[in-house]
Design a protein around this motif. Structure first.
Motif, PDB file in Angstrom:
ATOM      1  N   VAL A 230       1.012  -6.387  -1.350  1.00 39.36           N
ATOM      2  CA  VAL A 230       2.096  -5.637  -0.982  1.00 39.36           C
ATOM      3  C   VAL A 230       3.163  -6.856  -0.593  1.00 39.36           C
ATOM      4  O   VAL A 230       4.237  -6.524  -0.744  1.00 39.36           O
ATOM      5  CB  VAL A 230       1.508  -4.906   0.279  1.00 39.36           C
ATOM      6  N   ILE A 231       2.625  -7.987   0.290  1.00 36.55           N
ATOM      7  CA  ILE A 231       3.637  -8.802   0.701  1.00 36.55           C
ATOM      8  C   ILE A 231       4.034  -9.539  -0.318  1.00 36.55           C
ATOM      9  O   ILE A 231       5.502  -9.878  -0.236  1.00 36.55           O
ATOM     10  CB  ILE A 231       2.747  -9.658   1.808  1.00 36.55           C
ATOM     11  N   ALA A 232       3.577 -10.009  -1.392  1.00 36.92           N
ATOM     12  CA  ALA A 232       4.015 -10.603  -2.426  1.00 36.92           C
ATOM     13  C   ALA A 232       5.129  -9.906  -3.160  1.00 36.92           C
ATOM     14  O   ALA A 232       6.188 -10.352  -3.783  1.00 36.92           O
ATOM     15  CB  ALA A 232       2.830 -11.229  -3.551  1.00 36.92           C
ATOM     16  N   SER A 233       4.671  -8.480  -3.205  1.00 40.90           N
ATOM     17  CA  SER A 233       5.710  -7.540  -3.946  1.00 40.90           C
ATOM     18  C   SER A 233       7.129  -7.812  -3.292  1.00 40.90           C
ATOM     19  O   SER A 233       8.146  -7.673  -3.700  1.00 40.90           O
ATOM     20  CB  SER A 233       5.069  -6.149  -4.178  1.00 40.90           C
ATOM     21  N   LEU A 280       9.659  -0.104  -5.161  1.00 42.60           N
ATOM     22  CA  LEU A 280       8.416  -1.083  -5.528  1.00 42.60           C
ATOM     23  C   LEU A 280       7.386  -0.294  -4.765  1.00 42.60           C
ATOM     24  O   LEU A 280       6.192  -0.672  -5.626  1.00 42.60           O
ATOM     25  CB  LEU A 280       9.070  -2.480  -4.955  1.00 42.60           C
ATOM     26  N   ILE A 281       7.170  -0.336  -3.602  1.00 48.09           N
ATOM     27  CA  ILE A 281       5.907   0.246  -2.716  1.00 48.09           C
ATOM     28  C   ILE A 281       5.318   1.418  -3.246  1.00 48.09           C
ATOM     29  O   ILE A 281       4.267   1.730  -3.750  1.00 48.09           O
ATOM     30  CB  ILE A 281       6.089   0.352  -1.435  1.00 48.09           C
ATOM     31  N   ASN A 282       6.248   2.357  -3.532  1.00 48.51           N
ATOM     32  CA  ASN A 282       5.716   3.693  -4.155  1.00 48.51           C
ATOM     33  C   ASN A 282       5.412   3.492  -5.720  1.00 48.51           C
ATOM     34  O   ASN A 282       4.240   4.110  -5.917  1.00 48.51           O
ATOM     35  CB  ASN A 282       7.149   4.593  -4.080  1.00 48.51           C
ATOM     36  N   LYS A 283       6.003   2.622  -6.486  1.00 48.55           N
ATOM     37  CA  LYS A 283       5.558   2.848  -7.832  1.00 48.55           C
ATOM     38  C   LYS A 283       4.308   1.741  -7.811  1.00 48.55           C
ATOM     39  O   LYS A 283       3.406   2.376  -8.598  1.00 48.55           O
ATOM     40  CB  LYS A 283       6.600   1.795  -8.712  1.00 48.55           C
ATOM     41  N   GLU A 284       4.151   0.914  -7.394  1.00 46.81           N
ATOM     42  CA  GLU A 284       2.846  -0.162  -7.594  1.00 46.81           C
ATOM     43  C   GLU A 284       1.791   0.127  -6.354  1.00 46.81           C
ATOM     44  O   GLU A 284       0.686  -0.090  -6.904  1.00 46.81           O
ATOM     45  CB  GLU A 284       3.573  -1.493  -7.010  1.00 46.81           C
ATOM     46  N   PHE A 285       2.027   0.911  -5.598  1.00 46.70           N
ATOM     47  CA  PHE A 285       0.957   1.178  -4.391  1.00 46.70           C
ATOM     48  C   PHE A 285       0.811   2.729  -4.257  1.00 46.70           C
ATOM     49  O   PHE A 285      -0.383   3.023  -3.510  1.00 46.70           O
ATOM     50  CB  PHE A 285       0.797   0.432  -3.267  1.00 46.70           C
ATOM     51  N   GLY A 286       1.619   3.462  -4.737  1.00 51.16           N
ATOM     52  CA  GLY A 286       1.616   4.921  -4.485  1.00 51.16           C
ATOM     53  C   GLY A 286       1.894   5.471  -3.149  1.00 51.16           C
ATOM     54  O   GLY A 286       1.655   6.646  -2.651  1.00 51.16           O
ATOM     55  N   LEU A 287       2.521   4.541  -2.275  1.00 52.09           N
ATOM     56  CA  LEU A 287       2.776   4.822  -0.808  1.00 52.09           C
ATOM     57  C   LEU A 287       4.348   5.517  -0.598  1.00 52.09           C
ATOM     58  O   LEU A 287       5.121   4.861  -1.109  1.00 52.09           O
ATOM     59  CB  LEU A 287       2.875   3.510   0.214  1.00 52.09           C
ATOM     60  N   LYS A 288       4.305   6.732  -0.043  1.00 57.63           N
ATOM     61  CA  LYS A 288       5.532   7.203  -0.051  1.00 57.63           C
ATOM     62  C   LYS A 288       5.839   7.407   1.461  1.00 57.63           C
ATOM     63  O   LYS A 288       7.160   7.425   1.786  1.00 57.63           O
ATOM     64  CB  LYS A 288       5.425   8.578  -0.445  1.00 57.63           C
ATOM     65  N   HIS A 289       5.051   7.397   2.514  1.00 59.94           N
ATOM     66  CA  HIS A 289       5.427   7.492   3.865  1.00 59.94           C
ATOM     67  C   HIS A 289       5.481   6.005   4.477  1.00 59.94           C
ATOM     68  O   HIS A 289       4.643   5.575   4.904  1.00 59.94           O
ATOM     69  CB  HIS A 289       4.343   8.202   4.647  1.00 59.94           C
ATOM     70  N   VAL A 290       6.859   5.672   4.285  1.00 61.19           N
ATOM     71  CA  VAL A 290       7.119   4.183   4.467  1.00 61.19           C
ATOM     72  C   VAL A 290       8.153   3.889   5.469  1.00 61.19           C
ATOM     73  O   VAL A 290       9.340   4.585   5.348  1.00 61.19           O
ATOM     74  CB  VAL A 290       7.288   3.271   3.228  1.00 61.19           C
TER      75      VAL A 290
END
Length: 307
Positions: A230-233, A280-290
């Motif tokens: 996540v950090i690298a992305s 990026l976070i949604n696409k690569e890790f599926g996280l929406k509540h950010v």
């Protein structure tokens, strides 16, 4: 400094999943609770510990399914000013209780089985066989309903109820095998041995549910997300100079959240960075509540202010 909160849940999908889980649990509860009484009476009349222990496990199933159903209904309540995430964690509390009950029942069954090993009582094999076969059919039907209509992979609460039923299913299989051995060879010791095997399987299921429930209540990171990745992305985004104060945790097994601070170039387009970070976070890790906070200059004079 800017804040951005991306809260983009698919409410239609969640509602459909919620209704499907509710329907599956309701049907399963009726079937399990109904057959539980049959198995209790059958176990008493045939003097079978395997049937009685399986009936006891079915009682826990009925309670577990009832708790899971209540949790789904109660957990769907809207958030309040004092409970800003709503009542979703009620599902995890129900799963935690289910895990504890599974472990306690497995210990009780194992203890009773050991006491019977030295002097196995006579068991009516034919009656035991008939009730066990009916129990197997009921458990297979309930397991299929929960697996096909419920979210056993995503929802820990539904999965804990599903594991209860799988434990019952295995109990019915063990009782059938024991009944065959009793009918053919008068091996009455097969009854407590079958109970011991089932208790170990139930203990394993209960421990996994308990462990995952505690993990969520401790606000642990989802196992499928790597914080370093996540950090690298985030650092790969143009204009991002540093990433810190990253927190990823689970509200429930289906609902994860993330907060992070991004140190950005003061001359960069922060709106662009925020939008890119969310995508990026949604696409690569599926996280929406950010929740993302951007910092164009040093605003944390003390390291522990942010970390």
């Amino acid at each position: 400094m800017e804040h951005n909160h991306n809260h983009d849940h698919s409410h239609d999908g969640h509602s459909h999943s919620h209704n499907a889980n509710k329907k599956a649990l309701t049907i399963s509860f009726i079937l399990i609770a109904g057959f539980m009484f049959v198995e209790f009476i059958g176990g008493y009349l045939t003097n079978s510990l395997a049937l009685l222990s399986d009936a006891g496990h079915m009682l826990s199933d009925a309670v577990a399914l009832g708790l899971s159903l209540s949790a789904l209904i109660f957990g769907a309540r809207a958030a309040t000013p004092s409970k800003t995430y709503g009542f979703k964690r009620f599902e995890i509390l129900a799963a935690l209780l289910n895990g504890v009950v599974l472990i306690l029942i497995s210990i009780f069954i194992f203890k009773e089985a050991i006491e019977r090993l030295s002097a196995p009582p006579q068991v009516i094999g034919k009656g035991m066989m008939m009730i066990s076969v009916i129990g197997l059919i009921v458990n297979v039907l309930v397991a299929w309903i929960l697996h096909s209509q419920g979210s056993t992979e995503e929802n820990l609460n539904v999965r804990s109820a599903f594991l209860h039923v799988i434990g019952d299913l295995l109990g019915s299989v063990g009782a059938i095998i024991a009944a065959v051995l009793i009918m053919l060879f008068n091996w009455y010791i097969a009854d407590p041995i079958a109970s011991m095997i089932v208790s170990i399987l139930v203990l394993y299921s209960g421990w996994n549910v308990l462990k995952e429930s505690v993990n969520i209540l401790m606000e642990a990171k989802p196992a499928n997300i790597d914080s370093d990745k996540v950090i690298a992305s985030l650092q790969s985004i143009d204009g991002v100079e540093g990433v810190h104060d990253l927190h990823i945790w689970m509200i429930t097994s289906e609902f994860s959240s993330m907060t992070v601070h991004l140190k950005v170039n003061p001359d960069s387009d922060r709106d662009y960075i925020l939008e890119m970070a969310k995508r990026l976070i949604n696409k690569e890790f599926g996280l929406k509540h950010v929740t993302i906070q951007t910092e164009g200059r040093e605003i944390c004079p003390y390291e522990d202010t942010c970390n």
